[in-house]
Design a protein around this motif. Structure first.
Motif, PDB file in Angstrom:
ATOM      1  N   PRO A  51      45.896 -18.700  -1.261  1.00  0.00           N
ATOM      2  CA  PRO A  51      45.551 -19.954  -0.897  1.00  0.00           C
ATOM      3  C   PRO A  51      45.043 -20.880  -1.935  1.00  0.00           C
ATOM      4  CG  PRO A  51      43.560 -18.551  -1.295  1.00  0.00           C
ATOM      5  CD  PRO A  51      44.787 -17.614  -1.372  1.00  0.00           C
ATOM      6  N   LEU A  52      45.189 -22.045  -1.425  1.00  0.00           N
ATOM      7  CA  LEU A  52      44.614 -23.277  -2.437  1.00  0.00           C
ATOM      8  C   LEU A  52      43.326 -23.363  -2.346  1.00  0.00           C
ATOM      9  CD1 LEU A  52      47.559 -25.874  -1.808  1.00  0.00           C
ATOM     10  CD2 LEU A  52      47.054 -24.595  -3.730  1.00  0.00           C
ATOM     11  N   SER A  53      42.626 -22.853  -1.107  1.00  0.00           N
ATOM     12  CA  SER A  53      41.096 -22.839  -1.067  1.00  0.00           C
ATOM     13  C   SER A  53      40.854 -21.611  -0.517  1.00  0.00           C
ATOM     14  CB  SER A  53      40.700 -24.112  -0.148  1.00  0.00           C
ATOM     15  OG  SER A  53      39.458 -23.985   0.404  1.00  0.00           O
ATOM     16  N   GLU A  54      40.009 -20.891  -1.249  1.00  0.00           N
ATOM     17  CA  GLU A  54      39.323 -19.755  -0.814  1.00  0.00           C
ATOM     18  C   GLU A  54      38.613 -19.765   0.483  1.00  0.00           C
ATOM     19  OE1 GLU A  54      39.733 -16.723  -2.224  1.00  0.00           O
ATOM     20  OE2 GLU A  54      41.169 -17.691  -3.715  1.00  0.00           O
ATOM     21  N   ASN A  55      37.643 -20.749   0.665  1.00  0.00           N
ATOM     22  CA  ASN A  55      36.892 -20.901   1.874  1.00  0.00           C
ATOM     23  C   ASN A  55      37.845 -20.972   3.030  1.00  0.00           C
ATOM     24  OD1 ASN A  55      34.728 -21.105   0.346  1.00  0.00           O
ATOM     25  ND2 ASN A  55      34.627 -23.292   0.327  1.00  0.00           N
ATOM     26  N   ILE A  56      39.100 -21.938   3.006  1.00  0.00           N
ATOM     27  CA  ILE A  56      39.768 -22.013   4.253  1.00  0.00           C
ATOM     28  C   ILE A  56      40.369 -20.698   4.338  1.00  0.00           C
ATOM     29  CG2 ILE A  56      41.728 -23.107   5.075  1.00  0.00           C
ATOM     30  CD1 ILE A  56      40.839 -25.630   3.365  1.00  0.00           C
ATOM     31  N   ALA A  57      40.987 -19.816   3.342  1.00  0.00           N
ATOM     32  CA  ALA A  57      41.557 -18.626   3.634  1.00  0.00           C
ATOM     33  C   ALA A  57      40.663 -17.634   4.303  1.00  0.00           C
ATOM     34  CB  ALA A  57      41.970 -18.067   2.268  1.00  0.00           C
ATOM     35  N   LYS A  58      39.281 -17.627   3.786  1.00  0.00           N
ATOM     36  CA  LYS A  58      38.362 -16.678   4.364  1.00  0.00           C
ATOM     37  C   LYS A  58      37.876 -17.113   5.831  1.00  0.00           C
ATOM     38  CE  LYS A  58      33.652 -14.904   3.805  1.00  0.00           C
ATOM     39  NZ  LYS A  58      32.368 -15.393   2.954  1.00  0.00           N
TER      40      LYS A  58
END
Length: 82
Positions: A51-58
């Motif tokens: 991911p580019l963003s860990e929060n969005i991937a989670k």
């Protein structure tokens, strides 16, 4: 203050925004070849394991349906020009 100076000062926030945006994207896409095809591939087949963003991937991994709805809402709000 003259008209020329007023125009220059009005352009300062836009220039700052552009500089920050450009640097942010440079960092976010570091070591990535940016082409219209690579961006299209990223958008059409999201990969939560890279991911580019860990929060969005989670969010995507824990509740994909909700993440898709959030993406649709963000697209409507920020990318559709509405």
């Amino acid at each position: 203050m003259g008209k020329k100076r007023t125009k220059v000062w009005k352009a300062v926030p836009l220039c700052l925004f552009w500089a920050v945006w450009k640097e942010r994207n440079r960092i976010a896409f570091e070591n990535e070849e940016l082409s219209i095809y690579s961006i299209q591939a990223l958008l059409s087949a999201p990969n939560p394991d890279d991911p580019l963003s860990e929060n969005i991937a989670k969010h995507w991994k824990t509740n994909e349906a909700e993440a898709v709805e959030t993406a649709k809402e963000w697209t409507r709000l920020y990318a559709s020009g509405a």
